[in-house]
Design a protein around this motif. Structure first.
Motif, PDB file in Angstrom:
ATOM      1  N   ASP A   1       0.808  -1.207   0.059  1.00 38.25           N
ATOM      2  CA  ASP A   1      -0.234  -0.185  -0.062  1.00 38.25           C
ATOM      3  C   ASP A   1       0.769   1.229  -0.174  1.00 38.25           C
ATOM      4  O   ASP A   1       0.335   2.261   0.257  1.00 38.25           O
ATOM      5  N   HIS A   2       2.156   1.304  -0.191  1.00 38.56           N
ATOM      6  CA  HIS A   2       3.223   2.284  -0.215  1.00 38.56           C
ATOM      7  C   HIS A   2       4.124   2.003  -1.107  1.00 38.56           C
ATOM      8  O   HIS A   2       5.134   0.893  -0.502  1.00 38.56           O
TER       9      HIS A   2
ATOM     10  N   ARG B   1       4.202  12.751  -2.165  1.00 37.54           N
ATOM     11  CA  ARG B   1       3.283  11.633  -2.250  1.00 37.54           C
ATOM     12  C   ARG B   1       1.978  11.663  -3.379  1.00 37.54           C
ATOM     13  O   ARG B   1       1.417  13.001  -3.333  1.00 37.54           O
TER      14      ARG B   1
ATOM     15  N   GLY C   1      -4.905   4.715  -7.315  1.00 39.65           N
ATOM     16  CA  GLY C   1      -6.073   3.840  -7.362  1.00 39.65           C
ATOM     17  C   GLY C   1      -6.050   2.947  -8.342  1.00 39.65           C
ATOM     18  O   GLY C   1      -5.939   3.065  -9.285  1.00 39.65           O
TER      19      GLY C   1
ATOM     20  N   GLU D   1      -6.582   1.361  -3.106  1.00 37.92           N
ATOM     21  CA  GLU D   1      -5.632   2.565  -2.981  1.00 37.92           C
ATOM     22  C   GLU D   1      -4.344   2.239  -2.376  1.00 37.92           C
ATOM     23  O   GLU D   1      -4.397   1.552  -1.451  1.00 37.92           O
TER      24      GLU D   1
ATOM     25  N   THR E   1      -0.561   4.528  -1.828  1.00 40.59           N
ATOM     26  CA  THR E   1       0.363   5.622  -1.821  1.00 40.59           C
ATOM     27  C   THR E   1       1.660   5.608  -2.644  1.00 40.59           C
ATOM     28  O   THR E   1       2.478   4.756  -2.188  1.00 40.59           O
TER      29      THR E   1
ATOM     30  N   GLY F   1      -6.498   7.966 -10.361  1.00 44.12           N
ATOM     31  CA  GLY F   1      -5.641   8.867  -9.641  1.00 44.12           C
ATOM     32  C   GLY F   1      -4.506   9.644 -10.536  1.00 44.12           C
ATOM     33  O   GLY F   1      -4.536   9.558 -11.725  1.00 44.12           O
TER      34      GLY F   1
ATOM     35  N   ALA G   1      -1.552   9.934  -5.019  1.00 43.53           N
ATOM     36  CA  ALA G   1      -2.622   8.626  -4.687  1.00 43.53           C
ATOM     37  C   ALA G   1      -2.518   7.922  -5.936  1.00 43.53           C
ATOM     38  O   ALA G   1      -2.336   8.300  -6.911  1.00 43.53           O
TER      39      ALA G   1
ATOM     40  N   GLU H   1       5.172   7.255  -3.547  1.00 47.09           N
ATOM     41  CA  GLU H   1       6.132   8.235  -3.082  1.00 47.09           C
ATOM     42  C   GLU H   1       7.348   8.623  -4.334  1.00 47.09           C
ATOM     43  O   GLU H   1       8.029   7.748  -4.583  1.00 47.09           O
TER      44      GLU H   1
END
Length: 388
Positions: free
Chosen positions: A10-11, A81, A85, A101, A103, A42, A83, A105
């Motif tokens: 998720d990151h 960052r 999706g 979703e 994130t 996104g 987003a 970076e």
């Protein structure tokens, strides 16, 4: 009916120009076979691809798709960052679509270029070079500017010492170059130097430039001074050879005219000390010791006859009519009229000849006047006497 979705991470971390991969797992939670279309949502959608683009799943079955995020290495790819999706849209039950979703970076990168403009400069006291710094990275750039001369013949000054350039922009710094020593004459001297653009975060950029130091005195100054000196010498020659004698002759004639108008006799160059103005009748108008310059005054009562072995050359004549009389006045050479004028037309009248009037030996030069009694016209002459 519907679907559920799950991401393996998720990151996610990625630098511009690089890529990061992830996996999306879809489960058919419905009771019929369903086809799920996979879509990226996104700000990162333009950078992301997913394969396969759709999955057909039996009830209760799982399927997976791989997505790849490739942000471009451009200054417009802002760090930070973003987003991300991912949606699995059910064909049989659109309301049962699933969205997951994560994130993303985005990292930073530095990319800088610079140049020296102009690469070669000229000057006597110094020159200025522009150093454009192009920031192609996605973060602001702060860079210092410095110059170096391996021969230690130059001084450098950076304006400003440090430059801040925004992403996608070009900042211009100036580097002033001045020679340590100056010289007056001679060909230009070549000085090569280095310019270092040193970003705070990044590798230094080494550039090269050339400064051609010119002499303080331009190369044309010596020929110009020589030409001016030649012109001055030529002007002096013309003054002493032509202009000064003419000025002195005109001044002498004016003075003689003033004295004649006042009734004061003017001695000739050939008259002995204490003698009168014009030569006596029958005498030769020359110096007592031989030929040379001569002048005198001629009136209707004082004709002159040129002596044997001599020739009179008349170059300047000044006719005077101080009383303003009317009538005629003739200059006669041995019975031939040379000049015939009307007295009422002048008070003073002068003639200057390039080719002189010649009066040979034995010839008589006289002035004939036809005017009212008491008039006193006269002629002042100057010239020179020659002998065979």
């Amino acid at each position: 009916m519907g679907a559920s979705a799950q991401l393996d991470h998720d990151h996610l971390l990625v630098d511009p120009g690089g890529e990061v991969r992830g996996q999306l797992t879809i489960r058919n939670t419905g009771t019929v076979v369903d086809q799920f279309s996979l879509e990226v949502l996104g700000d990162a959608a333009a950078w992301t691809t997913i394969e396969p683009a759709s999955l057909s799943l039996f009830p209760g079955a799982d399927g997976s798709a791989t997505f790849v995020v490739r942000p471009p290495r451009l200054w417009s790819t802002h760090p930070g960052r973003v987003a991300l999706g991912l949606r699995a849209a059910s064909k049989e039950d659109p309301a049962g679509s699933a969205v997951e979703e994560a994130t993303l970076e985005i990292g930073t990168f530095n990319e800088t270029s610079a140049e020296v403009s102009p690469r070669t400069s000229h000057g006597r006291l110094g020159a200025t070079h522009d150093v454009p710094v192009d920031n192609r990275g996605n973060v602001p750039l702060e860079a210092a500017l410095a110059g170096a001369d391996p021969d230690l013949q130059l001084r450098f000054e950076a304006l400003p010492p440090s430059t801040i350039v925004e992403p996608g922009s070009v900042g211009v710094a100036r580097l002033k170059v001045r020679p340590v020593k100056r010289f007056w004459r001679g060909p230009a001297r070549t000085h090569r130097f280095q310019v270092a653009v040193e970003p705070v975060n990044g590798e230094p950029i080494a550039l090269e430039g050339v400064f051609l130091q010119d002499a303080l005195l331009p190369s044309w100054i010596i020929p110009a001074l020589g030409a001016l000196l030649a012109l001055a010498i030529l002007a002096l020659f013309f003054w002493f050879a032509f202009l000064r004698p003419a000025v002195e002759s005109a001044a002498g004639q004016t003075a003689a005219q003033v004295l004649n108008s006042a009734g004061i006799p003017v001695p000739s160059a050939g008259a002995p000390p204490g003698g009168g103005g014009a030569p006596a009748p029958g005498s030769s108008p020359s110096s007592a010791t031989g030929p040379g310059p001569t002048d005198g005054r001629l009136t209707p009562t004082t004709p002159i006859t040129i002596g044997a072995g001599r020739t009179l050359h008349l170059t300047d004549l000044i006719l005077g009519n101080p009383d303003g009389a009317s009538g005629s006045l003739d200059l006669v050479r041995d019975g031939a009229i040379l000049i015939d004028v009307r007295l009422e037309n002048f008070r003073d009248l002068d003639y200057h000849f390039v080719t002189p009037i010649v009066v040979q030996a034995g010839e008589t030069l006289q002035l004939n006047a036809s005017c009212a009694p008491g008039c006193s016209p006269s002629l002042f002459y100057s010239g020179f006497v020659t002998v065979p």
